[in-house]
Design a protein around this motif. Sequence first.
Motif, short mmCIF file in Angstrom:
data_model
loop_
_atom_site.label_atom_id
_atom_site.label_comp_id
_atom_site.label_asym_id
_atom_site.label_seq_id
_atom_site.Cartn_x
_atom_site.Cartn_y
_atom_site.Cartn_z
N ARG A 50 0.86 -1.18 0.00
CA ARG A 50 0.00 0.00 0.00
C ARG A 50 0.90 1.23 0.00
O ARG A 50 2.00 1.20 0.49
CB ARG A 50 -0.88 0.03 1.25
N TRP A 80 -0.11 4.67 -16.44
CA TRP A 80 -1.43 4.56 -15.84
C TRP A 80 -1.82 3.11 -15.55
O TRP A 80 -2.49 2.84 -14.56
CB TRP A 80 -2.48 5.24 -16.73
N MET A 105 -0.27 2.18 -12.34
CA MET A 105 -0.95 2.90 -11.27
C MET A 105 -2.26 2.19 -10.92
O MET A 105 -2.60 2.03 -9.75
CB MET A 105 -1.24 4.34 -11.70
N GLN A 106 -2.95 1.76 -11.95
CA GLN A 106 -4.24 1.09 -11.75
C GLN A 106 -4.06 -0.25 -11.04
O GLN A 106 -4.88 -0.63 -10.21
CB GLN A 106 -4.93 0.90 -13.10
N TYR A 135 -4.08 0.47 -7.52
CA TYR A 135 -5.17 1.35 -7.09
C TYR A 135 -4.62 2.66 -6.52
O TYR A 135 -5.09 3.17 -5.52
CB TYR A 135 -6.08 0.67 -6.05
N MET A 136 -3.63 3.21 -7.19
CA MET A 136 -3.00 4.44 -6.77
C MET A 136 -3.53 5.59 -7.62
O MET A 136 -3.52 5.52 -8.85
CB MET A 136 -1.49 4.34 -6.91
N THR A 137 -3.97 6.64 -6.96
CA THR A 137 -4.51 7.79 -7.69
C THR A 137 -3.38 8.75 -8.05
O THR A 137 -2.30 8.71 -7.46
CB THR A 137 -5.55 8.53 -6.85
N GLU A 138 -3.68 9.62 -8.99
CA GLU A 138 -2.70 10.62 -9.38
C GLU A 138 -2.38 11.55 -8.20
O GLU A 138 -1.22 11.91 -8.00
CB GLU A 138 -3.23 11.44 -10.56
N SER A 139 -3.38 11.90 -7.42
CA SER A 139 -3.13 12.80 -6.28
C SER A 139 -2.23 12.12 -5.24
O SER A 139 -1.38 12.79 -4.63
CB SER A 139 -4.44 13.27 -5.65
N GLU A 140 -2.38 10.80 -5.03
CA GLU A 140 -1.48 10.10 -4.11
C GLU A 140 -0.05 10.12 -4.63
O GLU A 140 0.89 10.36 -3.88
CB GLU A 140 -1.92 8.64 -3.93
#
Length: 162
Positions: free
Chosen positions: A40, A116, A119-120, A123-128
């Motif tokens: 995580r 991307w 990232m997917q 489950y990591m967002t761009e803001s994270e």
Amino acid sequence: MNINWNEIFGITVSPLELVVRGTAIYFFLFVIFRVLIKRRVGSIGMADILILVIVADAAQNGMAGDYRSVSEAFILIGTIICWNQFLDWLSFHVPQLKSVLEPAPLLLINKGQILWRNMQKEYMTESELLSKLREHEITDLKEIEKAYMESDGQITVLKKKP
């Protein structure tokens, strides 16, 4: 005040049963937390602590059976600690196992471009991601040659050479 020392330190359940129960629960939780969940972003959050407490409480009954003494608790705890130490030792001495027990670093940014799909996967967002980059004092993706998510959830950034 009369203390029943046998009730406190006596063993009422077979030590082998305690070891088997401890082993079964340890490996079940190991698969869930180290193989399925893997990693995580960042540190442990409140939801993670809540999950650990709930899982620990749920596992306690299956692991403990009807034990009542501290000696039996010591056997269970010792079993879990021994398996954890053994698997760490084994993954250190058998590199092939490390790739199964710990995920490899995952490339998130390559030459300033966010990947991307990777990232997917986490489950990591761009803001994270941007938040983690700011911790490295990076405000522009063009400064980055490569950025990886490590097996512990931390982000490693390799900056472009000037």
